[in-house]
Design an enzyme around this catalytic site. Structure first.
Site, PDB file in Angstrom:
ATOM      1  N   HIS A 170      -1.004  -6.908   4.548  1.00  0.00           N
ATOM      2  CA  HIS A 170      -1.518  -6.130   3.407  1.00  0.00           C
ATOM      3  C   HIS A 170      -3.052  -6.108   3.432  1.00  0.00           C
ATOM      4  O   HIS A 170      -3.665  -5.093   3.123  1.00  0.00           O
ATOM      5  CB  HIS A 170      -1.016  -6.722   2.089  1.00  0.00           C
ATOM      6  CG  HIS A 170       0.478  -6.646   1.940  1.00  0.00           C
ATOM      7  ND1 HIS A 170       1.185  -5.511   2.227  1.00  0.00           N
ATOM      8  CD2 HIS A 170       1.406  -7.573   1.551  1.00  0.00           C
ATOM      9  CE1 HIS A 170       2.488  -5.717   2.019  1.00  0.00           C
ATOM     10  NE2 HIS A 170       2.637  -6.965   1.613  1.00  0.00           N
ATOM     11  N   ASP A 225       3.555   2.302   5.156  1.00  0.00           N
ATOM     12  CA  ASP A 225       4.600   1.323   5.456  1.00  0.00           C
ATOM     13  C   ASP A 225       4.288   0.586   6.757  1.00  0.00           C
ATOM     14  O   ASP A 225       3.666   1.145   7.659  1.00  0.00           O
ATOM     15  CB  ASP A 225       5.945   2.061   5.556  1.00  0.00           C
ATOM     16  CG  ASP A 225       7.122   1.102   5.436  1.00  0.00           C
ATOM     17  OD1 ASP A 225       6.923  -0.063   5.033  1.00  0.00           O
ATOM     18  OD2 ASP A 225       8.252   1.524   5.751  1.00  0.00           O
ATOM     19  N   LEU A 235     -13.493  14.245  -3.319  1.00  0.00           N
ATOM     20  CA  LEU A 235     -12.093  13.869  -3.053  1.00  0.00           C
ATOM     21  C   LEU A 235     -11.525  13.163  -4.275  1.00  0.00           C
ATOM     22  O   LEU A 235     -12.192  12.321  -4.877  1.00  0.00           O
ATOM     23  CB  LEU A 235     -12.046  12.902  -1.855  1.00  0.00           C
ATOM     24  CG  LEU A 235     -10.690  12.247  -1.547  1.00  0.00           C
ATOM     25  CD1 LEU A 235      -9.743  13.250  -0.880  1.00  0.00           C
ATOM     26  CD2 LEU A 235     -10.840  11.043  -0.626  1.00  0.00           C
TER      27      LEU A 235
HETATM   28  C1  FPP Z   1       4.360  -1.418   2.717  1.00  0.00           C
HETATM   29  O1  FPP Z   1       4.470  -2.254   3.820  1.00  0.00           O
HETATM   30  C2  FPP Z   1       3.113  -1.651   1.984  1.00  0.00           C
HETATM   31  C3  FPP Z   1       3.027  -2.032   0.688  1.00  0.00           C
HETATM   32  C4  FPP Z   1       4.186  -2.261  -0.172  1.00  0.00           C
HETATM   33  C5  FPP Z   1       1.719  -2.279   0.052  1.00  0.00           C
HETATM   34  C6  FPP Z   1       0.591  -1.372   0.427  1.00  0.00           C
HETATM   35  C7  FPP Z   1      -0.669  -2.055   0.072  1.00  0.00           C
HETATM   36  C8  FPP Z   1      -1.811  -1.985   0.759  1.00  0.00           C
HETATM   37  C9  FPP Z   1      -2.027  -1.105   1.915  1.00  0.00           C
HETATM   38  C10 FPP Z   1      -2.914  -2.878   0.379  1.00  0.00           C
HETATM   39  C11 FPP Z   1      -3.923  -2.489  -0.581  1.00  0.00           C
HETATM   40  C12 FPP Z   1      -3.902  -1.170  -1.221  1.00  0.00           C
HETATM   41  C13 FPP Z   1      -4.989  -0.665  -1.837  1.00  0.00           C
HETATM   42  C14 FPP Z   1      -4.898   0.669  -2.473  1.00  0.00           C
HETATM   43  C15 FPP Z   1      -6.292  -1.361  -1.873  1.00  0.00           C
HETATM   44  P1  FPP Z   1       5.666  -3.270   3.869  1.00  0.00           P
HETATM   45  O2  FPP Z   1       5.198  -4.561   3.298  1.00  0.00           O
HETATM   46  O3  FPP Z   1       6.871  -2.694   3.229  1.00  0.00           O
HETATM   47  O4  FPP Z   1       5.871  -3.416   5.428  1.00  0.00           O
HETATM   48  P2  FPP Z   1       7.232  -3.724   6.205  1.00  0.00           P
HETATM   49  O5  FPP Z   1       8.098  -2.494   6.046  1.00  0.00           O
HETATM   50  O6  FPP Z   1       6.761  -3.897   7.603  1.00  0.00           O
HETATM   51  O7  FPP Z   1       7.813  -4.956   5.627  1.00  0.00           O
END
Ligand code: FPP
Length: 250
Positions: free
Chosen positions: A39, A22, A133
């Site tokens: 992201h 997050d 893994l």
């Molecule tokens: C949460 O942060 C994150 C996500 C919903 C997406 C996670 C995706 C990645 C790390 C990118 C790629 C993944 C792979 C496996 C290649 P948020 O957007 O909710 O952050 P915020 O709480 O600050 O708004």
């Protein structure tokens, strides 16, 4: 209930680590960038974390990449996440394969475009021999969905006559979940203290570690801090402290 973790020298390493990644959006917004940049940087943190997990001897890592609730985000962000995921699959698969990492994508994949489903399938096949893994990427995943799909599988077996209801126990139920192994350590970055419908069944006995680090900044040192926290926990699984010490003597 058995402990999954094992000891390496002075630190016990969790066998299964799950991470709620997050803070991508906030990381970008703090820098005046569009959320999608967060992201992208988050994808780099995924790579660092997988490398560190291999080096540290973790056996299974499950990353929450896209929840069943994330479809509610603005369409542009959803499609950027899909693209990022598809590109990461193509780009990282050879490296995963070379490093003995077996990739599994868990979740309700039917909702994804067919092309993406095929890419996922190919990536899983190419890395299927990995023995160092298991990397589970949870995509369109929800803990409640997982329990429901497991219940459906068992119901079908009962209807087909290959199973009787009295044979259903926790072990059998876990075996038809998207990931059967209990989570030893659940990490959530980004400062919030919630489980957000992640591995609901599998994290029944997890140690919970909440970090203020925003996911794009997460690195090996953060992971090691989480492992140090885990190592200092006494996992009682419903027993009392002295019983665990007696068990150690056996
Ligand atoms: C949460 O942060 C994150 C996500 C919903 C997406 C996670 C995706 C990645 C790390 C990118 C790629 C993944 C792979 C496996 C290649 P948020 O957007 O909710 O952050 P915020 O709480 O600050 O708004």
């Amino acid at each position: 209930m058995q402990s999954n973790d094992f000891n390496t020298g002075d630190r016990s390493i969790p066998r299964h680590v799950a991470i709620i990644m997050d803070g991508n959006g906030r990381w970008a917004q703090k820098r005046g960038m569009p959320r999608v940049m967060g992201h992208r940087r988050g994808a780099q943190a995924v790579r660092r974390t997988v490398e560190a997990a291999v080096a540290l001897g973790i056996k299974v890592i499950t990353l929450f990449a896209f929840s069943s609730e994330n479809w509610k985000r603005p369409a542009l962000e959803v499609s950027a996440l899909m693209q990022l995921f598809a590109r990461a699959l193509d780009k990282e698969v050879p490296l995963l394969k070379d490093n003995g990492v077996k990739l599994r994508v868990i979740g309700n994949l039917n909702a994804f475009p067919l092309k993406l489903q095929e890419r996922i399938q190919r990536a899983q096949e190419l890395t299927s021999g990995g023995e160092r893994l298991i990397l589970n990427v949870a995509a369109n995943y929800g803990g409640r969905w997982d329990i429901v799909q497991a219940a459906k599988k068992l119901s079908k077996m009962v209807l087909e006559g290959s199973l009787t209801p009295d044979l259903i126990d926790e072990k059998l139920f876990a075996s038809v979940l998207a990931e059967p192994l209990d989570v030893d350590l659940l990490i959530r970055t980004g400062g919030e203290k919630r489980i957000s419908n992640f591995l609901m069944w599998q994290s029944s006995y997890s140690e919970l570690y909440f970090s203020d680090t925003l996911w794009p900044d997460f690195d090996r040192q953060d992971l090691e801090e989480a492992l140090n926290f885990f190592s200092g926990r006494e996992r009682r699984f419903g027993m009392i402290s002295s019983q665990l010490k007696d068990n150690d003597k056996c």
